[in-house]
Design an enzyme around this catalytic site. Structure first.
Site, mmCIF file in Angstrom:
data_model
loop_
_atom_site.group_PDB
_atom_site.id
_atom_site.type_symbol
_atom_site.label_atom_id
_atom_site.label_comp_id
_atom_site.label_asym_id
_atom_site.label_seq_id
_atom_site.Cartn_x
_atom_site.Cartn_y
_atom_site.Cartn_z
ATOM 1 N N THR A 189 13.792 -14.179 -9.424
ATOM 2 C CA THR A 189 12.959 -14.427 -8.430
ATOM 3 C C THR A 189 12.167 -15.583 -8.487
ATOM 4 O O THR A 189 11.980 -16.104 -9.777
ATOM 5 C CB THR A 189 12.073 -13.098 -8.223
ATOM 6 O OG1 THR A 189 11.084 -13.542 -6.886
ATOM 7 C CG2 THR A 189 10.930 -13.116 -9.308
ATOM 8 N N ASN A 240 9.176 -15.505 -6.683
ATOM 9 C CA ASN A 240 8.123 -14.971 -6.120
ATOM 10 C C ASN A 240 6.934 -14.979 -6.984
ATOM 11 O O ASN A 240 7.077 -13.955 -8.000
ATOM 12 C CB ASN A 240 8.288 -13.570 -5.257
ATOM 13 C CG ASN A 240 7.136 -12.969 -4.791
ATOM 14 O OD1 ASN A 240 6.077 -12.781 -5.073
ATOM 15 N ND2 ASN A 240 7.604 -12.487 -3.515
ATOM 16 N N ASP A 255 15.662 -5.832 -4.773
ATOM 17 C CA ASP A 255 15.757 -5.941 -3.458
ATOM 18 C C ASP A 255 15.104 -4.514 -2.934
ATOM 19 O O ASP A 255 15.199 -3.679 -3.260
ATOM 20 C CB ASP A 255 17.204 -5.780 -3.221
ATOM 21 C CG ASP A 255 17.434 -6.548 -1.541
ATOM 22 O OD1 ASP A 255 16.648 -7.534 -1.031
ATOM 23 O OD2 ASP A 255 18.559 -6.154 -0.975
ATOM 24 N N GLY A 307 4.949 -8.841 4.686
ATOM 25 C CA GLY A 307 6.001 -7.927 5.261
ATOM 26 C C GLY A 307 5.479 -6.948 6.299
ATOM 27 O O GLY A 307 4.569 -7.384 7.298
ATOM 28 N N ASP A 363 3.512 -4.628 5.891
ATOM 29 C CA ASP A 363 2.424 -3.750 5.398
ATOM 30 C C ASP A 363 1.545 -3.258 6.519
ATOM 31 O O ASP A 363 0.854 -2.015 6.499
ATOM 32 C CB ASP A 363 1.728 -4.659 4.203
ATOM 33 C CG ASP A 363 2.242 -4.464 3.006
ATOM 34 O OD1 ASP A 363 2.975 -3.941 2.838
ATOM 35 O OD2 ASP A 363 1.709 -5.293 2.201
ATOM 36 N N LYS A 396 -2.298 -0.407 -3.211
ATOM 37 C CA LYS A 396 -1.022 -0.451 -2.859
ATOM 38 C C LYS A 396 -0.073 -0.786 -4.207
ATOM 39 O O LYS A 396 0.904 -0.151 -4.345
ATOM 40 C CB LYS A 396 -0.648 -1.928 -2.110
ATOM 41 C CG LYS A 396 0.986 -2.140 -1.819
ATOM 42 C CD LYS A 396 1.288 -3.276 -0.840
ATOM 43 C CE LYS A 396 2.854 -3.496 -1.047
ATOM 44 N NZ LYS A 396 3.137 -4.733 -0.314
ATOM 45 N N ARG A 399 7.821 -0.691 -5.283
ATOM 46 C CA ARG A 399 7.963 -1.634 -6.205
ATOM 47 C C ARG A 399 7.561 -1.186 -7.532
ATOM 48 O O ARG A 399 8.298 -1.293 -8.861
ATOM 49 C CB ARG A 399 7.620 -3.229 -5.925
ATOM 50 C CG ARG A 399 8.512 -4.173 -6.486
ATOM 51 C CD ARG A 399 8.184 -5.424 -5.954
ATOM 52 N NE ARG A 399 7.011 -5.561 -5.002
ATOM 53 C CZ ARG A 399 7.257 -5.583 -3.789
ATOM 54 N NH1 ARG A 399 8.649 -5.629 -3.186
ATOM 55 N NH2 ARG A 399 6.239 -5.603 -2.834
#
Ligand code: IMP
Length: 194
Positions: A8, A10, A69, A150, A152, A172, A178
């Protein structure tokens, strides 16, 4: 120290993982290994896409690695958007458009049960392992809250009266799909003593 590639770029995900793994191993990003390929996610399952990404790194770079994913699975929509969550409303990964499409499709439907599901594929040595994290909840009737990303603002996790976007990052990250998948991965890595 053992090196492991997380397929990733990210930064948020990398920081989250580095914080959890601590100094037990060196976590490398795609940027760290000079991989600037947008690895195609062409599979039709979360598992398939996670494996595709991890396999690409393993084959091209010969490095132990893992990839993730995630999808939002909504019961009344036959588990859509699922593996197509990022591009549900089109190719431009527009979170607001994706949420509007979900809200439109659900309309006044009373069954708003949904779950976020994350799959992590780890390729270490000759072994491939899959880890899963699920958080169950409900799709709200309108967007609420500003934090996160996204879907959320329209996802209210079970046991809470606020959306992920209202609950904020700390809450969260302590209960998320995740975090749960990562926890499974960490348990496995710790057990392996890498
Ligand atoms: P990815 O596999 O982590 O890139 O996630 C695919 C898509 O699922 C993202 O583009 C988001 O639309 C959605 N998604 C993934 N994780 C989350 C989350 O934690 N909250 C809200 N939406 C998410």
């Amino acid at each position: 120290m053992k090196k492991l590639v997380f397929a990733t770029n990210n930064k948020h995900k990398l920081e989250e993982l580095r914080a959890i793994l601590g100094s037990t191993l060196t976590l490398l990003s795609l940027e760290d290994i000079h991989c600037d390929v947008d690895i195609p996610e062409t599979a039709d399952t979360l598992e398939g896409n996670a494996i595709l990404k991890a396999k690409y790194i393993k084959e091209q770079y010969g490095l132990d690695c893992f990839a993730d994913d995630t999808g939002l699975e909504i019961e009344a929509l036959n588990n859509a958007p699922g593996v197509f969550s990022a591009r549900y409303a089109g190719s431009d990964k527009d979170a607001a458009a994706n949420m509007n499409k979900v809200l439109d499709k659900l309309g006044n439907t009373t069954n708003r049960t949904a779950q976020f599901r994350t799959v992590i594929a780890l390729m270490i040595g000759e072994e491939t392992k899959l880890f899963e994290g699920i958080v169950k909840g409900q799709i709200t009737t309108q967007k609420e809250g500003e934090s996160g990303f996204g879907y959320d603002p329209i996802f209210q996790p079970e046991g809470y009266t606020k959306t992920f976007a209202q609950l904020g990052a700390a809450t969260k990250n302590s209960i998320s799909h995740r975090a749960k998948a990562v926890h499974q991965l960490c348990k496995f890595l710790t057990h392996l003593n890498v």
